[in-house]
Write an enzyme that holds these catalytic residues in place. Structure first.
Site, mmCIF file in Angstrom:
data_model
loop_
_atom_site.group_PDB
_atom_site.id
_atom_site.type_symbol
_atom_site.label_atom_id
_atom_site.label_comp_id
_atom_site.label_asym_id
_atom_site.label_seq_id
_atom_site.Cartn_x
_atom_site.Cartn_y
_atom_site.Cartn_z
ATOM 1 N N THR A 37 6.368 -2.365 -5.221
ATOM 2 C CA THR A 37 7.325 -1.231 -5.307
ATOM 3 C C THR A 37 8.619 -1.938 -5.472
ATOM 4 O OG1 THR A 37 5.546 -0.209 -3.892
ATOM 5 C CG2 THR A 37 7.928 0.478 -3.816
ATOM 6 N N CYS A 85 4.460 -0.209 3.883
ATOM 7 C CA CYS A 85 5.075 0.679 2.878
ATOM 8 C C CYS A 85 5.985 1.923 3.247
ATOM 9 C CB CYS A 85 4.004 1.201 1.908
ATOM 10 S SG CYS A 85 3.118 0.188 1.020
ATOM 11 N N GLY A 140 3.562 3.700 10.164
ATOM 12 C CA GLY A 140 3.852 2.327 10.230
ATOM 13 C C GLY A 140 3.390 1.898 8.830
ATOM 14 N N VAL A 176 -2.505 -5.440 -2.390
ATOM 15 C CA VAL A 176 -2.452 -4.701 -3.758
ATOM 16 C C VAL A 176 -3.105 -5.734 -4.919
ATOM 17 C CG1 VAL A 176 -0.938 -3.885 -5.447
ATOM 18 C CG2 VAL A 176 -0.773 -3.284 -3.225
ATOM 19 N N LYS A 205 9.550 0.645 4.942
ATOM 20 C CA LYS A 205 10.327 -0.050 4.254
ATOM 21 C C LYS A 205 10.756 0.710 2.998
ATOM 22 C CE LYS A 205 7.377 -2.893 1.004
ATOM 23 N NZ LYS A 205 7.666 -1.912 -0.305
ATOM 24 N N LYS A 250 -4.362 3.251 -0.856
ATOM 25 C CA LYS A 250 -3.982 3.240 0.642
ATOM 26 C C LYS A 250 -4.942 2.284 1.025
ATOM 27 C CE LYS A 250 -5.615 7.516 1.035
ATOM 28 N NZ LYS A 250 -5.883 7.814 -0.122
#
Ligand code: NAD
Length: 461
Positions: free
Chosen positions: A121, A261, A258, A11, A264, A152
């Site tokens: 996040t 992101c 999977g 990110v 979790k 993404k």
């Protein structure tokens, strides 16, 4: 504007590079010295299409730089973004140790007027705590904002520069205006800039990921059910997708979600719900269905080989949790590989970009093949886990000639059962009408439906 990005991962590197590409002066900070050194030498530590060229271009223009030194980067910045990882802890909650370490270091270097923006996040309430923790350590007024990221992996630059929307959580008009100004180049096509309070922005990110995870678990459960009752999930998708209230997006069955992101974030929101006295029944089911779905290919293989995989050679195509990334965090392929090894099978793998990351985990316990056809050479079956475009139109004659028997278990429904049957393959996908059931075109069971039983019947646990 002078922008600092703390945390130069998927990110941070993409966001920092895109902000510099739109004319800002960006410094990306990371504690990983090796990563920063590689970036300074023009080497991109992650695989993300288009990123390398963009990084090089902006470094050359002098607008993008990399450092491990907060003191060099932070003072005088207009905006400092925090983009460090917030992985899952043992309790399921988001682990914020990395974030607090950044906040404490940041406090030593912040100067008045800088807005601290959390892009990681983080659970609802975190930004207020960031404000409090910085305020305790700094003797000037602190401004904190939330700017959750929706990109993404694999399409990160496109997502970042042409977002569906930009969401910010703020406590002042000033912060909102500065963040809108920063994002203006990306909002030219009338994309909305949504300014809200901190808590709503924090929740928006989790709710967004949990809706998407829910869609995946829902369609996976329906696919398992279709398989058990003699329906075809592809036909059912068409049947439901044309209803505009439902649509087609994110309703592809597979081997479970999977990545860094969804798993979790579903767990972190469950934890937040429980802490607030709300039983997260939907989210618990979404997570359980997903964990079960990651075993679907193993159970199909196990059943195919009569319950004994000892010494069987299985080719696995695709290791990354999705195509166009080398990210293997929570990747379904790893679950399959573990189960195959545990059952005594021999595993030969191929992935266009993720093999180095997987090699770091398994070493020589599995084979890594540079070529997808080399992986099927001498294998007893092929299992497809990631829908890389290289796998969409393979040379079936070559595959057939190299497998010991023509058997494909397709975790992404890449091929049509008709095409595979005509090509002489025994082919099974997720929720598809294949093999004998397709020929007979009738349900395998006509008993009363119990979803748990059906899942057990189709995925074998
Ligand atoms: P990542 O693990 O790829 O990158 C995090 C980086 O932070 C690493 O390079 C690490 O070395 C660095 N770091 C850790 N502690 C630091 C410190 N004290 N100072 C400076 N750098 C430090 O993580 P990511 O995938 O980029 O995710 C970052 C956040 O963004 C997470 O909260 C994630 O949930 C969220 N997010 C990720 C994606 C995605 O697709 N990866 C998408 C949207 C949101």
């Amino acid at each position: 504007m002078k922008v600092v990005m703390i945390g130069t991962g998927y990110v941070g590197l993409v966001s920092g590079t895109c902000f510099s590409d739109s004319g800002n002066h960006v410094t990306c900070v990371d504690i990983d010295e090796q990563k920063i050194q590689r970036l300074r030498e023009g080497e991109i530590p992650i695989y993300e299409p288009g990123l390398s060229e963009m990084v090089v271009r902006n470094v050359q223009s002098g607008r993008l730089q990399f450092t491990t030194d907060y003191a060099e980067a932070v003072p005088g910045a207009d905006l400092v973004f925090i983009a460090v990882g917030t992985p899952q802890s043992d309790s399921g909650a988001a682990n914020l140790n990395g974030l607090w370490a950044v906040v404490d270091t940041l406090a030593q270097h912040l100067t008045p007027g800088t807005i601290v923006v959390t892009k990681s996040t983080v659970p609802v309430g975190t930004n207020r705590k960031v404000y409090e923790r910085l305020s305790e350590q700094c003797d000037f007024e602190i401004e904190v904002a939330s700017n959750p990221e929706f990109l993404k992996e694999g399409a990160a630059i496109d997502d970042f520069t042409k977002p569906d929307r930009v969401v910010v959580g703020v406590t002042s008009q000033r912060a909102s205006e500065i963040l809108e100004e920063l994002h203006r180049p990306f909002l030219r096509t009338e994309r909305p800039f949504l300014s809200m309070n901190l808590e709503s922005a924090e929740m928006t990110k989790y709710v967004s990921n949990c809706v998407l995870a829910t869609k995946i678990s829902f369609i996976n459960e329906m696919a398992n059910l279709c398989e058990a009752v003699g329906a075809d999930i592809n036909q059912v998708r068409r049947g439901i997708g044309h209803d505009q209230r439902i649509g087609f997006s994110f309703l592809f069955p597979g081997v479970g979600y999977g990545g860094s992101c969804f798993p979790k974030d579903v767990n972190a929101l469950m934890h937040v719900a429980s802490e607030n006295g709300i039983e997260p029944e939907m989210l618990t089911a979404v997570d359980q269905v997903n964990q079960r779905q990651k075993s679907v290919l193993f159970h199909k293989l196990h059943r195919h080989f009569g319950g004994d995989l000892t010494g069987r050679i299985v080719a696995v195509w695709g290791l990354a949790f999705k195509p166009r990334t080398d990210d293997i965090r929570e990747a379904p392929a790893l679950v399959l590989i573990d189960q195959l090894l545990e059952a005594g099978a021999i595993v030969k793998t191929h992935d266009p970009v993720a093999m180095d990351n997987v090699r770091a985990i398994y070493g020589d316990r599995i084979a890594f093949c540079d070529d997808q056809y080399e992986a099927v050479d001498g294998a007893d079956a092929l299992a497809i886990v990631t829908e890389w475009s290289d796998f969409r139109n393979p040379d079936f004659d070559t595959i057939k000639s190299r497998l010991t028997s023509p058997v494909i278990f397709d975790g992404r429904n890449l091929y049509s059962p008709e095409q595979m049957s005509d090509a002489g393959f025994e082919y099974d996908g997720i929720g598809l009408l294949t093999g004998k059931r397709r020929e007979q075109n009738q349900p395998t069971k006509s008993v009363e439906i119990n979803v748990d039983e059906i899942v057990a019947a189709t995925v074998g646990n």
